[in-house]
Structure formats: structure tokens, C-alpha cells
Design a protein around this motif. Structure first.
Motif, mmCIF file in Angstrom:
data_model
loop_
_atom_site.group_PDB
_atom_site.id
_atom_site.type_symbol
_atom_site.label_atom_id
_atom_site.label_comp_id
_atom_site.label_asym_id
_atom_site.label_seq_id
_atom_site.Cartn_x
_atom_site.Cartn_y
_atom_site.Cartn_z
ATOM 1 N N VAL A 1 0.861 -1.181 0.000
ATOM 2 C CA VAL A 1 0.000 0.000 0.000
ATOM 3 C C VAL A 1 0.896 1.228 0.000
ATOM 4 N N GLU A 2 0.715 2.065 -1.047
ATOM 5 C CA GLU A 2 1.508 3.289 -1.094
ATOM 6 C C GLU A 2 0.706 4.428 -0.486
ATOM 7 N N VAL A 3 1.355 5.149 0.425
ATOM 8 C CA VAL A 3 0.676 6.321 0.983
ATOM 9 C C VAL A 3 1.539 7.548 0.731
ATOM 10 N N PHE A 4 0.891 8.718 0.755
ATOM 11 C CA PHE A 4 1.652 9.963 0.770
ATOM 12 C C PHE A 4 1.393 10.609 2.120
ATOM 13 N N THR A 5 2.467 11.065 2.768
ATOM 14 C CA THR A 5 2.283 11.758 4.045
ATOM 15 C C THR A 5 3.169 12.993 4.104
ATOM 16 N N THR A 6 2.606 14.064 4.687
ATOM 17 C CA THR A 6 3.438 15.255 4.905
ATOM 18 C C THR A 6 4.132 15.156 6.256
ATOM 19 N N ARG A 7 3.788 14.107 7.001
ATOM 20 C CA ARG A 7 4.372 13.963 8.335
ATOM 21 C C ARG A 7 5.059 12.606 8.491
ATOM 22 N N PRO A 8 6.088 12.344 7.673
ATOM 23 C CA PRO A 8 6.781 11.052 7.825
ATOM 24 C C PRO A 8 7.405 10.910 9.219
ATOM 25 N N ASP A 9 7.625 12.024 9.887
ATOM 26 C CA ASP A 9 8.192 11.984 11.238
ATOM 27 C C ASP A 9 7.301 11.234 12.218
ATOM 28 N N THR A 10 5.988 11.194 11.940
ATOM 29 C CA THR A 10 5.067 10.582 12.908
ATOM 30 C C THR A 10 4.830 9.101 12.628
ATOM 31 N N ILE A 11 5.668 8.505 11.831
ATOM 32 C CA ILE A 11 5.393 7.130 11.369
ATOM 33 C C ILE A 11 5.333 6.125 12.538
ATOM 34 N N TYR A 12 6.040 6.405 13.635
ATOM 35 C CA TYR A 12 5.953 5.522 14.808
ATOM 36 C C TYR A 12 4.581 5.589 15.457
ATOM 37 N N GLY A 13 3.834 6.632 15.143
ATOM 38 C CA GLY A 13 2.485 6.764 15.702
ATOM 39 C C GLY A 13 1.413 6.278 14.749
ATOM 40 N N ALA A 14 1.839 5.725 13.577
ATOM 41 C CA ALA A 14 0.865 5.227 12.608
ATOM 42 C C ALA A 14 0.368 3.872 13.061
ATOM 43 N N THR A 15 -0.897 3.812 13.482
ATOM 44 C CA THR A 15 -1.404 2.574 14.088
ATOM 45 C C THR A 15 -2.379 1.823 13.196
ATOM 46 N N TYR A 16 -2.875 2.480 12.144
ATOM 47 C CA TYR A 16 -3.754 1.792 11.197
ATOM 48 C C TYR A 16 -3.674 2.522 9.866
ATOM 49 N N MET A 17 -4.312 1.958 8.848
ATOM 50 C CA MET A 17 -4.296 2.599 7.538
ATOM 51 C C MET A 17 -5.735 2.794 7.075
ATOM 52 N N VAL A 18 -5.926 3.812 6.252
ATOM 53 C CA VAL A 18 -7.253 4.008 5.672
ATOM 54 C C VAL A 18 -7.114 4.167 4.161
ATOM 55 N N ASN B 1 13.582 10.082 18.503
ATOM 56 C CA ASN B 1 13.317 10.714 19.792
ATOM 57 C C ASN B 1 14.238 11.909 20.036
ATOM 58 N N GLY B 2 13.635 12.980 20.546
ATOM 59 C CA GLY B 2 14.422 14.158 20.919
ATOM 60 C C GLY B 2 14.567 15.166 19.798
ATOM 61 N N LEU B 3 14.258 14.752 18.583
ATOM 62 C CA LEU B 3 14.387 15.701 17.470
ATOM 63 C C LEU B 3 13.169 16.625 17.426
ATOM 64 N N GLU B 4 13.390 17.868 16.966
ATOM 65 C CA GLU B 4 12.268 18.765 16.685
ATOM 66 C C GLU B 4 11.555 18.241 15.425
ATOM 67 N N VAL B 5 10.268 18.527 15.310
ATOM 68 C CA VAL B 5 9.482 17.989 14.209
ATOM 69 C C VAL B 5 10.155 18.248 12.848
ATOM 70 N N LYS B 6 10.605 19.486 12.645
ATOM 71 C CA LYS B 6 11.176 19.831 11.338
ATOM 72 C C LYS B 6 12.395 18.965 11.004
ATOM 73 N N GLU B 7 13.263 18.762 12.024
ATOM 74 C CA GLU B 7 14.440 17.911 11.805
ATOM 75 C C GLU B 7 14.006 16.467 11.605
ATOM 76 N N ALA B 8 13.002 16.080 12.382
ATOM 77 C CA ALA B 8 12.544 14.692 12.320
ATOM 78 C C ALA B 8 11.979 14.353 10.944
ATOM 79 N N ILE B 9 11.338 15.334 10.296
ATOM 80 C CA ILE B 9 10.784 15.075 8.960
ATOM 81 C C ILE B 9 11.933 14.732 8.001
ATOM 82 N N THR B 10 12.983 15.545 8.032
ATOM 83 C CA THR B 10 14.136 15.298 7.162
ATOM 84 C C THR B 10 14.765 13.937 7.465
ATOM 85 N N GLU B 11 14.916 13.653 8.742
ATOM 86 C CA GLU B 11 15.557 12.405 9.157
ATOM 87 C C GLU B 11 14.687 11.197 8.765
#
Length: 966
Positions: free
Chosen positions: A311-328, A453-463
Motif C-alpha cells: 500500500v503506497e501512501v503519501f504523508t506530509t508527516r513522515p516523522d510521525t510514522i511511529y504513531g501510525a497505528t492503522y491505515m485508511v 526521539n528528541g528531534l524537533e518535528v522539522k528535523e525529524a521530517i528530514t531524518e
RNA sequence: GCCCUGGUGGUGGAAUUGGUAGACACGCAGGACUUAAAAUCCUGUGACCUUUGGGUCGUGCGGGUUCAAGUCCCGCCCGGGGCACCA
């Protein structure tokens, strides 16, 4: 006894707009006063464009001229300033309403459209516009749409090359494919496979065509249409209301059909960044930029448990992928059928059926979340946890990949979905440092996110993007909200596609020499079967020799309007859509005036076509419209009466709005009535009396036996049953401000207003209503003010009951009034503030009248100043003044600052910001003296007595403020 | 739901850059002219209080910044336009 001449003079003193207007209308045509040539004659060019109207059967309404008057004033002003002004008009003549009308009446759309155009032309002529009618364009004429079709074939023959950032020919792409395959090609396309030159060269013609169509700027793909089985037709969004057809109330569903599309997304970045150089309002730029909706993020592939599918998704928040608990997934997503488990099949199908009956707007506007579990699980590549896969209507098939990874902790919609269906929520962003931040702000510190963990959102997106790419499960990507433009309509009244299909499916475009492909004549406008257009039933058109068939869809109305402004430059050219020299001379539109309702679609499509033509070297500028003004809408009042759900003794039952409110009835249906039936239209007292009700019954005979009840009595079957001897009905209507449109039966026609008050008054009144960019409801009540103004203006030119002016030198006071007006009017025209121009003229005339000014040196230039606003009366006066040429080709007056210098300035004197006195000081008083003298004033002493004076603020020429404490 | 936009007297609106809130009109009231009406002209007209000097309040609502806020900032409410096939 009065001599004949004196009688004539007396009659003349009574300003008669009708005879004056008729005379000048004819003369302007005969003398070709407004004809403009492509030959500069040393004059600079200026192009003033109006959005051309769709010639609706309801005729021109009072809203149309608003923008036209404004642009006409500006065009006339520029002409008087010495510019060679192109100011044309035409008709956007293809469209759905004419076809619907044909279906109802059998009248051919070409005929009704032509009749409507005739009416529009006459109505426009009444208003005294300075259009050069020799340049008129009509989009439904073959000599015009020949070029619409030609541009389409050019779009087909090109693709968007991302390396050169412009359109390039398909022929060159084919060459590249045959030499290098597609691996090195950077192009806007939807083709996902990589092939080599050898593979390309071994493909069949049909296979090649399929590959190329993923690159072409005009291509075919599957899209959804509103299909109404009961009516056997495809419906426009406008014809679908609450999920059912407007006509008949039949169910409507989304039907997949292969149709033509334009790859506007290829130009997304250029359309976005091009906005920077335009003189458009920030609001309009914001609307376009939001529509384009550029967002940076990542596309990520998720494995599915027990399946090879991803399943291919597009996300503007790849930083939050650890919080992705289901798919729609979107309910229409291809994988839904493949992944749905047997035990969930029934629930999923039921859900999809429900969704199908809803329009996209309804789905987006839905506050309640809904969804269904499809039984399958994806694997989160970072947490390696199982993610249940759901479908939900808040995920749209057309946006992104039609699938999302849901992060309920940091997305509001995902959160309500998870809460409703009891899905896991893991907090991954600690926002405690930002107490007022919302999820959209993208701020906080990552938690529960392994290495992030510990990164600011903006840095976390890049990482996160870096890790996704290094794991080879996705890549950083730019996504656009904008989708490719659906360019096919299953309708008769539009441009035919110059396209044929061979028996084995090879697509061909007609060459330029074979264009235009004219629309075949017919008398039957009913749709063809299975959602096809009426053209599919005209065999002589659709079926050619050797099994060759024609495309039977037609182009949408937006096709003709995407380039019409170029045709005005050279409207009769048969060799090209416009000659190179004409295009080089006129360049682009300097001022474009039109309604905000076109803010996105028309203006975006036009920019897209123009950029494409620019890439191919056909037009000299990259953007078509330099400056743009959106006139507000003149709104109408939609008057409705309430129909109760329950019949009374078997007859329909209408009830007064007041009673509905009193009785707390909530499910009564408001039904728009024609505003001509309504008494006290547009007020809180708007109502239907017995005569109005009878007109309504005549108009809607089906309600002939209905009850019409109000607190004065009831009308039933023509009988008035009064309560307490009331003689007439007072059935209050529900009044809402809204669009003036045929569908709400609230169109107000300008003709009667013009007949009564004159075109000059009408023009100035529409300008006087308020700021051009603001919407306002139509209100005829204060037109008398403008009418009085013009009468007063007219009599300025009379003395001793004769048209005559004095050649005396003007006084200082008269010069000050005049030059003050010139300054104000010039400035206000430049900032498109026409309502304040009218005020300035009113003040000027009031003041000159007080002084009994009758001097040529003032009134003659004043007449030129007013000419763009009131072209008829000023032209008449100009002739009476002894001129033989037109006032509209004279020169606009200049103002001289020296007449405006004031000897003294009246300063408001404030204590703590509150005005306490007004005092005149000589204009050359210094700041220090102003302070000193202000403090010495009696009033100031009273207010400052016993208090500390902390500060004195003197704003030169504006005000004095004394700050006191205590 | 999302994006854009607007909200100022009885009404349409003005106040262009933070600097006299209500220009210009409509409506209304009173007056002049008229046998009368229409037309025209004149005067008044944001609300409240008033000792008739003036005072207090006032630009959708609630906060804030400032010597000064219709105008700038934060949070709401309401109207209008658009949301991809009305044009």
C-alpha cells in the motif's frame, strides 16, 4: 410669445436621456469611435479585458454590467490618457443550459444561443460600452473553435519535460525512448515501469501509444462521472443535489468512464511560482495557491500481511510514522477488493454502496467519521506492528495515493476515527513546549519514536525521509492537491474532439488543414446509451470507413474560455489563432476584470494554456493577465415560500414564514418563487398577496389546488378565506441574499432601469453602490440620488435658460474645487475606487452650484473628467460646446497642486486621544509653535488644569494629541 | 469540513499609510413654493444624557498592543463566494 429657438432651449434644459442616448449610440457605431487598430501610431498599447458572458436565456442581469462598467471607465480613461486601448467583448457560448433547454423544448442550442447573444448585444449597447465590436469572438462558431481544437491537438503532441521545465514534443520523446528507453527521461508522467530502448523498440504500436499517453499533456484515463440510471444521463455536479438528480430526484452514483484529461499538474510549480509576478490580490493568489496545494512529504510503501501487495501512501508527516497505528484507503481504492477478507466482505460492500451515492463535497463536509474494516493488516516498517486496514470516506481517491497511514495522535481526523472505532493512539510528538500549537503547526519534540526521539518535528521530517529512502521503502516527494483536468463531457453542445480511433484502437488527431471538425447537426439531444454523448447516435459523424470511429465526447465550456483573450488580438485570422505581429503588439492583458467565482478554475486553466503556448513559442509572454480585479457579485434576494411535508385534505399546503417560525415547524421545504410575484421584495416584509399567489399558481400549475395559509387567512382553489376580515393575503416569504441566477428566479434585468433613468445614471449608480470588489445585494432605492446629480450637472451649463457658458476667468475658489476633483478622481480611478469618484463628482457639482459657476474654463475640462463615467451626456454637452469631434478622444485633464494649497489647517486637538477642540492654524506653523499655541488654548487649559502634561504629539496636517496624567 | 472574503447610523457606503468615525447618497422629519400633488429648494438626522456650554457611549462579540485602533495582534460569532461536470 416665446420664439421657436427659445422653446427649444427650454426643452433642452430638461435633460432628456432617451433621445440623447439613442443618437450617440448610432453615431458611435457610424463613426467607429471605438474601433482600435493593431497599428500603434506611436501610442502605447493597453489591453482592458472583461470576462465574457455566457449568454443565458435569462438575459443580462444587473450583476453583469458591474465589472463591465468599471473596465469601460478604465478603458475610456486610458484612451483619454493617450493609449491605444484594446477593449473587446464576446460570448462564451457553449454550455450545459442551452442543451438542457433544447431537451425541454426541442429548440436547437445554436438557435437559442444565437438569440440570447442578440439580446445580450442589444443590452450591452444600451449601456454605452466602448467595445470594439468588430473584434467580437463567439466560442461556438466553427471559425473560433477550429483553434480550440488545434490547441488541443498541440497539447496531445507534447509532454512536459522536467529537465527543461517546459513542454517538448512527443516526437522527441519517442526518439529518446528508441535510443535510451525511459530511465533517463525526467518528465511529468504517470508511467511507473522502467523500460530500455530495446524493450521500447519491440513494443507494438498500441503498446507504444499506451506508454506515451502517460506522458502526453492531453491523454485518456478512467475518471468518475455522476451517472443517473433513471435519466440515462451523466449529470453535472450542479445538477446533483443531496445525492439525487435535481430533475426528478433520482439516485445518482459515481460511474467510471474513460475520458480525455489535460495534464495541468505538470505545470503545478510554474502555475504556483508564476503568481509572484502578477498584480493580483493576495486573496486571489492564496486561493490559487491553495488549490494547487503543493506539499512536501514522502511516499511510503507498506507491506501487507500475507500478501504481495503493497500500500503506497503519501504523508506530509513522515516523522510521525511511529504513531501510525492503522491505515485508511479510499473506498474506491484498487486494493480494497483484493485485500478484503471474506468475513468482512458484506460490511465493506454495504459501506461502499452508501459512499457511492454521495458527492465529493458531501464527503469532505461530513463531520461524522465513518468507515469499515476490510479484514487485512499492513505492517508498520518502523515499529513492525500490525496495522488494521480500513476504508473511510474521508480519504479521497483523487488526492495523493488514495491511501493514508493514520496517526491519530497528530491528525485531527485520524483521531476522531480512532476514537470512534477504538483503534490505538500512540503519542509521538511532545507539544508541551508549545501550549497553543495545533497539529497543523508542525512543532514539538519527538517521543516514542525510536531513533527520532528528541528531534524537533522539522528535523525529524528530514531524518524520517532519509531513513525511508535508505530502507528503500519510499522516497521524499512533492504532492499537489490539484488534479489533472477532466476534459471530456458526454454532451452535445461543446467542441467536438478532433480525434478518431482506428478499428484496432490507434488514436489519431485531425491535422490543422482538416479543422474545424464541425459539430454535426441534429434534432435529438437525448444522451446516447451507457452515458455516451448524443453524438454517439449520429452515425454519419461517429462511424467512419474501415471501422474507424470518432470520439463522441465534447470539450467542456472551459475549453473555449481558456484562450479567447488571444483571439481578440486578431479575430479574423484564418491561418493562425492570431498572427505573430498582433501577438507581439498586444502582448498580454494589462487589466482583467471579472467575477471572483472564476478565481480558480477559469483563471488557472487559462494560465496553463497560456504557459503551454508560451513554451511552444506561440505567445510572447508567460502569463496572460498582468493585473486582475475581481468585481464583487451583485446579489439577488432569493424569495421562497414554505411547503409543509404533510398535505391538508389531500392538497399541498403552503404556509407563511412567520407562522412556520411561531409554530416551530422544522421540516417545511422552502421553494424559490419568482421575485416578480413578491411584494416588498428584498425587505423584511416581503410577502405574497393574493395577486402574487395567483401568479405563482399560473407559473406552477401543479399547486393550483394548494392551500396558501398566513395569519390573515387562507387562499384555496381561488377562494380567499379571511381571518378577521383581512382583505388581502400577507404570506411572508423567506428572504435570503444569494447569487442572482435563473435557477433562483431572482434575476433583475437592467433594461427597465435604463429606460427609466438612462444609461449614464445606471452606470454611475452601479459604481456608486459600493467598492467594486465587494459583493452587495441589488437595491434600486437610492438611484434617485445619481439621477438628481446628472440633472444638476446638466443645468450647470445653462444660464438665463439657455445653453451658454461664460468666458470669464475662474475664481481661486472655483479652481480649487475643480483641481481638487481632478486629483481625487484620477487617484481613485487608478485604485479602482469608482464609488468615491462618483461622490467626488457630486461634491464638485454641489459646490460649483453654490458658487453659481458657469465658466467655460471650469466646466469644459470637468466634462472630460466625467466622460468615462457618463459617456452620453458628456458627449452631448461636448457637441453643444461647439466641438465637432468626440469628447472620448480628447485629453484627460491634469491637476495642478498650486490651486490646492491651503492657507490654514484645521487641527483637531485631543486630550488622551479624545477630540476636545478644533482649531485653525496657519499652514506654515512649526511643530513647536503648534504645541505652544495649542497649550495656550482656553479649552485645552480647562482639560489639563491640575494635571501633568506628559507628552504632546503633533502629526503635521493631521492632529495634535496632549497626553495628561492625574 | 477546507480555502477566500465581508461585518461601520434606519439603508448603501466614506475614512488610501494606526491620527477628527459616519464623506457622498437614500430614507425619515420639519419648512419654502403650490388650490393640491409631483418636481425643486432649504434645515435637521448615530444612540443616550443634558443646566443647551456640553458630556457619556459607539465600527459583529470578548480580550490585547498603543499617546492614539474601524484600521494591528489573539480567540469567537454571523453573512457571502469557491471546493474540480453551472458559467
Amino acid at each position: 410669445m416665446l420664439c421657436f429657438k427659445a422653446v427649444v432651449e427650454l426643452i433642452k434644459m430638461e435633460f432628456n436621456h432617451q433621445s440623447i442616448e439613442a443618437k450617440w449610440r448610432t453615431q458611435w457605431v457610424e463613426k467607429q469611435t471605438y474601433k482600435v487598430s493593431n497599428d500603434a501610431q506611436g501610442k502605447p498599447k493597453f489591453y482592458v479585458l472583461d470576462m465574457f458572458p455566457y449568454p443565458s436565456g435569462a438575459g443580462l442581469h444587473v450583476g453583469h454590467p458591474l465589472g463591465y462598467i468599471a473596465s469601460d471607465i478604465y478603458a475610456r480613461y486610458k484612451r483619454l490618457e493617450g493609449f491605444n486601448v484594446l477593449h473587446p467583448m464576446g460570448f462564451d457560448a457553449f454550455g450545459l443550459p442551452a442543451e438542457e433547454y433544447a431537451l425541454q423544448t426541442g429548440i436547437h442550442p445554436a438557435k437559442s444561443t444565437n438569440d440570447n447573444i442578440k439580446q445580450y448585444r442589444a443590452q450591452l449597447a444600451n449601456l454605452g460600452f466602448s467595445f470594439d465590436w468588430s473584434r467580437e469572438v463567439v466560442t461556438c462558431e466553427p471559425k473560433y473553435y477550429k483553434w480550440t481544437q488545434w490547441i488541443f491537438t498541440q497539447l496531445y503532441a507534447n509532454y512536459f519535460d522536467q529537465a527543461s521545465n517546459k513542454a517538448e514534443s512527443i516526437a522527441s520523446l519517442e526518439e529518446t525512448f528508441s535510443k535510451d528507453g525511459n530511465a533517463t527521461v525526467k518528465a511529468a508522467n504517470s508511467y511507473t515501469e522502467v523500460f530500455t530502448a530495446a524493450q521500447w523498440n519491440s513494443m507494438t504500436a498500441l503498446e507504444k501509444q499506451d506508454v506515451l499517453s502517460h506522458y502526453r499533456l492531453a491523454f485518456r484515463q478512467v475518471g468518475y462521472v455522476n451517472w443517473c440510471e433513471a435519466l440515462g444521463t451523466v449529470l453535472a455536479n450542479d445538477q446533483v443535489i443531496d445525492g439525487v438528480s435535481e430533475r426528478g430526484g433520482h439516485p445518482v452514483e459515481q460511474k467510471a468512464m474513460t475520458q480525455w484529461y489535460l495534464r495541468i499538474t505538470a505545470y503545478a510549480d510554474r502555475l504556483l511560482y508564476g503568481l509572484d509576478n502578477l498584480e493580483w490580490s493576495d486573496a486571489l493568489k492564496a486561493m490559487q495557491s491553495n488549490w494547487i496545494g503543493r506539499s512536501e512529504g514522502a511516499s511510503v510503501f507498506f507491506d501487507v500481511e500475507g500478501s504481495d501487495e503493497k500500500v503506497e501512501v503519501f504523508t506530509t508527516r513522515p516523522d510521525t510514522i511511529y504513531g501510525a497505528t492503522y491505515m485508511v484507503l479510499a473506498p474506491e481504492h484498487d486494493l480494497v477488493k483484493k485485500l478484503c477478507t471474506a468475513d468482512q466482505k458484506e460490511a465493506v460492500e454495504a459501506y461502499i454502496k452508501g459512499v457511492k451515492s454521495r458527492t465529493e463535497i458531501e464527503r469532505m463536509a461530513e463531520k461524522q467519521v465513518s468507515g469499515a474494516f476490510i479484514g487485512a493488516y499492513a505492517i508498520n516498517p518502523f515499529t513492525e506492528k500490525k496495522m488494521p486496514i480500513w476504508i473511510g470516506e474521508y480519504v479521497l481517491a483523487g488526492y495523493g495515493t488514495g491511501a493514508i497511514m493514520a496517526v491519530p495522535s497528530d491528525d485531527d481526523r485520524d483521531h476522531s476515527f480512532a476514537t470512534k472505532f477504538g483503534l490505538d493512539i500512540i503519542d509521538v510528538v511532545d507539544k508541551s513546549k508549545y501550549p497553543n500549537a495545533t497539529n497543523a503547526d508542525k512543532v514539538g519534540v519527538m517521543i516514542n519514536s525510536g531513533p527520532l526521539n528528541g528531534l524537533e518535528v522539522k528535523e525529524a521530517i528530514t531524518e524520517a525521509c532519509r531513513q525511508i529512502e535508505s530502507r528503500n521503502i519510499g522516497k521524499a516527494k512533492v504532492n499537489y492537491k490539484m488534479r489533472d483536468a477532466n476534459f471530456g463531457r458526454q454532451r452535445y453542445w461543446g467542441e467536438p474532439f478532433p480525434v478518431t480511433y482506428s478499428a484496432d484502437g490507434i488514436v489519431s488527431m485531425l491535422p490543422k488543414e482538416a479543422l474545424p471538425l464541425t459539430l454535426p447537426d441534429t434534432t435529438d439531444f437525448k444522451p446516447g446509451g451507457e452515458g455516451k454523448s448524443p453524438l454517439s447516435r449520429i452515425a454519419s459523424f461517429a462511424q467512419l470507413e474501415n471501422g474507424v470511429t470518432r470520439e463522441t465526447d465534447t470539450m467542456p465550456a472551459v475549453a473555449g474560455s481558456s484562450w479567447y483573450f488571444l483571439r481578440y488580438m486578431d479575430p479574423h485570422n484564418e491561418e493562425a489563432f492570431a498572427s505573430e505581429s498582433a501577438l507581439k503588439y498586444w502582448q498580454d492583458v494589462d487589466l482583467y476584470v471579472g467575477g471572483a467565482e472564476h478565481a480558480v478554475s477559469h483563471l488557472l486553466y487559462s494560465r496553463f494554456w497560456h504557459k503551454f503556448l508560451f513554451d511552444k513559442g506561440y505567445v510572447p509572454t508567460e502569463e496572460p493577465f498582468k493585473k486582475l480585479i475581481n468585481q464583487g457579485m451583485i446579489q439577488g434576494v432569493i424569495e421562497s415560500i414554505y411547503l409543509l411535508r404533510e398535505k391538508k385534505d389531500g392538497d399541498y399546503h403552503f404556509m407563511c414564514a412567520k407562522m412556520i417560525e411561531k409554530m416551530g415547524i422544522e421540516d417545511a421545504v422552502p421553494m424559490p418563487v419568482h421575485v416578480s410575484f413578491v411584494s416588498d421584495y428584498g425587505t423584511a416584509q416581503s410577502h405574497l398577496n393574493i395577486a402574487g399567489l395567483k401568479s405563482f399558481i399560473k407559473w406552477r400549475p401543479i399547486y393550483g389546488d394548494a392551500y396558501f395559509e398566513c395569519d390573515k387567512g387562507t387562499l384555496h382553489k381561488g377562494r380567499w378565506i379571511a381571518k378577521e376580515d383581512a382583505e388581502d393575503s400577507f404570506l411572508l416569504t423567506k428572504s435570503e441574499v444569494g447569487k442572482m441566477s435563473k435557477r433562483y428566479y431572482n434575476v433583475i434585468n437592467p433594461d427597465e432601469v435604463i429606460a427609466e433613468h438612462g444609461a449614464d445614471v445606471f452606470r454611475m449608480y452601479e459604481m456608486f453602490l459600493g467598492p467594486i470588489e465587494q459583493s452587495k445585494p441589488w437595491d434600486i432605492n437610492s438611484i434617485s440620488g445619481v439621477s438628481k446629480f446628472l440633472k444638476k450637472y446638466w443645468t450647470l451649463f445653462f444660464s438665463e435658460e439657455k445653453f451658454q457658458l461664460s468666458d470669464e476667468d475662474p475664481t481661486k475658489e472655483e479652481l480649487k474645487i475643480f483641481h481638487g476633483t481632478v486629483k481625487k478622481v484620477r487617484q481613485d480611478i487608478e485604485r479602482f475606487s469608482f464609488n468615491t469618484c462618483v461622490s467626488a463628482f457630486m461634491e464638485c457639482v454641489n459646490n460649483l452650484r453654490k458658487l453659481n459657476c458657469n465658466k467655460r474654463a471650469i466646466l469644459e475640462p470637468l466634462n472630460i473628467l466625467l466622460a468615462p463615467f457618463a459617456p452620453f451626456v458628456t458627449e452631448e454637452i461636448w457637441k453643444e460646446l461647439g466641438h465637432t469631434d468626440s469628447v472620448h478622444i480628447s485629453a484627460y485633464p491634469q491637476f495642478e497642486e498650486k490651486y490646492l494649497i491651503e492657507d490654514s489647517i484645521s487641527y483637531p486637538i485631543c486630550i488622551n486621544g479624545k477630540k476636545r477642540a478644533l482649531h485653525d492654524f496657519p499652514a506654515d506653523t512649526s511643530k513647536q509653535d503648534l504645541e505652544k499655541q495649542a497649550l495656550a488654548l482656553e479649552v485645552v487649559k480647562e482639560w489639563t488644569e491640575g494635571k501633568d502634561i506628559k507628552k504632546i504629539i503633533v502629526v503635521p496636517n493631521k492632529m495634535i494629541n496632549i497626553v495628561v496624567v492625574g
